[in-house]
Scaffold this motif. Structure first.
Motif, short mmCIF file in Angstrom:
data_model
loop_
_atom_site.label_atom_id
_atom_site.label_comp_id
_atom_site.label_asym_id
_atom_site.label_seq_id
_atom_site.Cartn_x
_atom_site.Cartn_y
_atom_site.Cartn_z
N UNK A 1 14.43 17.47 6.24
CA UNK A 1 15.54 17.98 7.05
C UNK A 1 16.63 18.46 6.09
N UNK A 2 17.12 19.66 6.32
CA UNK A 2 18.20 20.15 5.47
C UNK A 2 19.54 19.60 5.94
N UNK A 3 20.57 19.84 5.16
CA UNK A 3 21.89 19.25 5.44
C UNK A 3 22.45 19.78 6.76
N UNK A 4 22.23 21.05 7.05
CA UNK A 4 22.69 21.64 8.31
C UNK A 4 22.11 20.87 9.50
N UNK B 1 22.11 16.47 13.69
CA UNK B 1 21.47 15.26 14.24
C UNK B 1 22.49 14.16 14.51
N UNK B 2 23.66 14.25 13.88
CA UNK B 2 24.75 13.30 14.13
C UNK B 2 25.85 13.90 15.00
N UNK B 3 25.53 15.00 15.67
CA UNK B 3 26.50 15.70 16.54
C UNK B 3 27.74 16.14 15.79
N UNK B 4 27.55 16.62 14.56
CA UNK B 4 28.65 17.15 13.75
C UNK B 4 28.42 18.64 13.59
N UNK C 1 24.58 13.09 -0.18
CA UNK C 1 23.14 12.84 -0.10
C UNK C 1 22.43 13.02 -1.44
N UNK C 2 23.00 13.81 -2.34
CA UNK C 2 22.34 14.05 -3.62
C UNK C 2 22.94 13.26 -4.78
N UNK C 3 24.14 12.74 -4.62
CA UNK C 3 24.79 11.94 -5.66
C UNK C 3 24.95 10.51 -5.14
N UNK C 4 24.11 9.64 -5.62
CA UNK C 4 24.11 8.24 -5.14
C UNK C 4 25.07 7.39 -5.97
#
Length: 140
Positions: A1-4, A9-12, A26-29
Protein backbone atom coordinates in the motif's frame (compact mmCIF):
# COMPACT_ATOMS: atom_id res chain seq x y z
CA UNK A 1 0.00 0.00 0.00
CA UNK A 2 1.41 3.39 -0.91
CA UNK A 3 1.33 6.38 1.43
CA UNK A 4 -1.64 7.96 -0.39
CA UNK A 5 -3.73 4.82 0.16
CA UNK A 6 -2.39 4.46 3.69
CA UNK A 7 -3.71 7.91 4.61
CA UNK A 8 -7.06 7.19 2.98
CA UNK A 9 -7.32 3.96 5.00
CA UNK A 10 -7.28 6.15 8.13
CA UNK A 11 -9.83 8.61 6.69
CA UNK A 12 -7.16 11.29 6.22
CA UNK A 13 -7.39 13.43 3.09
CA UNK A 14 -3.95 13.22 1.43
CA UNK A 15 -2.08 16.42 0.60
CA UNK A 16 1.52 16.97 -0.48
CA UNK A 17 2.54 17.84 3.09
CA UNK A 18 0.62 14.97 4.70
CA UNK A 19 2.01 12.43 2.25
CA UNK A 20 5.58 13.68 2.81
CA UNK A 21 5.25 13.64 6.62
CA UNK A 22 3.67 10.17 6.71
CA UNK A 23 6.23 8.84 4.24
CA UNK A 24 8.98 10.16 6.51
CA UNK A 25 7.45 8.44 9.55
CA UNK A 26 7.01 5.16 7.72
CA UNK A 27 10.52 5.08 6.25
CA UNK A 28 12.53 6.55 9.16
CA UNK A 29 12.14 4.39 12.25
CA UNK A 30 13.99 6.94 14.41
CA UNK A 31 10.95 8.15 16.36
CA UNK A 32 11.47 11.74 15.20
CA UNK A 33 10.25 14.88 16.93
CA UNK A 34 8.53 17.76 15.12
CA UNK A 35 11.80 19.67 14.57
CA UNK A 36 13.51 16.62 13.03
CA UNK A 37 10.67 16.07 10.58
CA UNK A 38 10.54 19.76 9.70
CA UNK A 39 14.31 19.95 9.14
CA UNK A 40 14.26 16.81 6.97
CA UNK A 41 11.43 18.03 4.73
CA UNK A 42 11.58 21.82 4.55
CA UNK A 43 14.17 21.95 1.73
CA UNK A 44 11.93 19.82 -0.52
CA UNK A 45 8.73 21.58 0.58
CA UNK A 46 9.61 25.29 1.07
CA UNK A 47 6.02 26.15 2.10
CA UNK A 48 6.17 23.68 5.01
CA UNK A 49 6.05 25.22 8.49
CA UNK A 50 6.56 23.73 11.93
CA UNK A 51 2.92 24.50 12.63
CA UNK A 52 1.88 22.41 9.63
CA UNK A 53 4.07 19.54 10.83
CA UNK A 54 2.58 19.82 14.34
CA UNK A 55 -1.02 19.96 13.09
CA UNK A 56 -0.44 17.09 10.66
CA UNK A 57 1.08 14.85 13.32
CA UNK A 58 -1.78 15.71 15.67
CA UNK A 59 -4.23 14.68 12.93
CA UNK A 60 -2.34 11.42 12.35
CA UNK A 61 -2.46 10.59 16.06
CA UNK A 62 -6.17 11.45 16.33
CA UNK A 63 -6.96 9.12 13.41
CA UNK A 64 -4.69 6.32 14.66
CA UNK A 65 -2.23 6.54 11.74
CA UNK A 66 0.70 7.35 14.07
CA UNK A 67 1.54 7.26 17.75
CA UNK A 68 2.88 10.04 19.92
CA UNK A 69 5.58 8.94 22.35
CA UNK A 70 6.16 10.85 25.54
CA UNK A 71 9.07 8.73 26.75
CA UNK A 72 11.28 11.82 26.62
CA UNK A 73 10.05 14.57 28.95
CA UNK A 74 11.54 17.30 26.73
CA UNK A 75 10.15 16.28 23.34
CA UNK A 76 7.18 14.41 22.00
CA UNK A 77 8.33 11.90 19.40
CA UNK A 78 6.25 10.20 16.75
CA UNK A 79 6.09 6.64 15.48
CA UNK A 80 4.55 5.52 12.20
CA UNK A 81 4.45 1.92 13.44
CA UNK A 82 1.07 1.62 15.13
CA UNK A 83 1.43 -2.07 15.99
CA UNK A 84 1.66 -3.02 19.66
CA UNK A 85 5.29 -2.69 20.69
CA UNK A 86 7.36 -1.23 23.53
CA UNK A 87 10.12 1.40 23.45
CA UNK A 88 13.54 1.70 25.06
CA UNK A 89 15.33 5.05 25.31
CA UNK A 90 19.05 5.21 25.92
CA UNK A 91 19.93 7.71 28.66
CA UNK A 92 23.33 8.33 27.02
CA UNK A 93 22.62 8.88 23.31
CA UNK A 94 18.85 9.48 23.52
CA UNK A 95 18.06 6.99 20.74
CA UNK A 96 14.71 5.21 21.00
CA UNK A 97 14.51 1.54 20.06
CA UNK A 98 11.45 -0.58 19.26
CA UNK A 99 11.02 -3.70 21.40
CA UNK A 100 8.51 -6.53 21.24
CA UNK A 101 5.62 -6.17 23.65
CA UNK A 102 3.63 -9.07 24.98
CA UNK A 103 0.08 -8.14 25.86
CA UNK A 104 -1.27 -9.93 28.91
CA UNK A 105 -4.55 -11.25 27.49
CA UNK A 106 -5.88 -12.31 30.92
CA UNK A 107 -5.23 -8.85 32.34
CA UNK A 108 -6.97 -7.23 29.35
CA UNK A 109 -9.90 -9.63 29.68
CA UNK A 110 -10.18 -8.92 33.42
CA UNK A 111 -10.24 -5.19 32.74
CA UNK A 112 -12.95 -5.63 30.09
CA UNK A 113 -15.00 -7.72 32.54
CA UNK A 114 -14.82 -4.79 34.98
CA UNK A 115 -16.11 -2.37 32.33
CA UNK A 116 -12.81 -0.83 31.24
CA UNK A 117 -12.19 -0.21 27.55
CA UNK A 118 -8.43 -0.08 26.94
CA UNK A 119 -7.53 2.11 23.97
CA UNK A 120 -3.77 2.50 24.46
CA UNK A 121 -0.95 0.67 26.20
CA UNK A 122 2.48 2.28 26.63
CA UNK A 123 5.55 0.36 27.70
CA UNK A 124 8.64 2.53 28.05
CA UNK A 125 12.03 1.42 29.28
CA UNK A 126 15.04 3.63 29.96
CA UNK A 127 18.66 2.65 30.41
CA UNK A 128 21.87 2.35 28.39
CA UNK A 129 21.88 0.83 24.90
CA UNK A 130 24.45 -1.81 23.90
CA UNK A 131 26.40 0.64 21.73
CA UNK A 132 26.81 3.22 24.52
CA UNK A 133 27.55 0.46 27.03
CA UNK A 134 30.32 -0.85 24.75
CA UNK A 135 31.69 2.66 24.21
CA UNK A 136 31.89 3.20 27.98
CA UNK A 137 33.73 -0.08 28.53
CA UNK A 138 36.15 0.72 25.66
CA UNK A 139 37.12 4.00 27.38
CA UNK A 140 37.86 2.29 30.71
Amino acid sequence: MNVYEYLLSYDIKPSVQRIAIMDYLLTHHTHPCIDEIYMALHDDIPTLSKTTVYNTLKLFVEHGAAKMLTIDERNACFDGDTSAHAHFQCKCCGKIYDLPMHVNEKEMSDMADKGFSVEEVHNYYKGVCPECKNNKSDKN
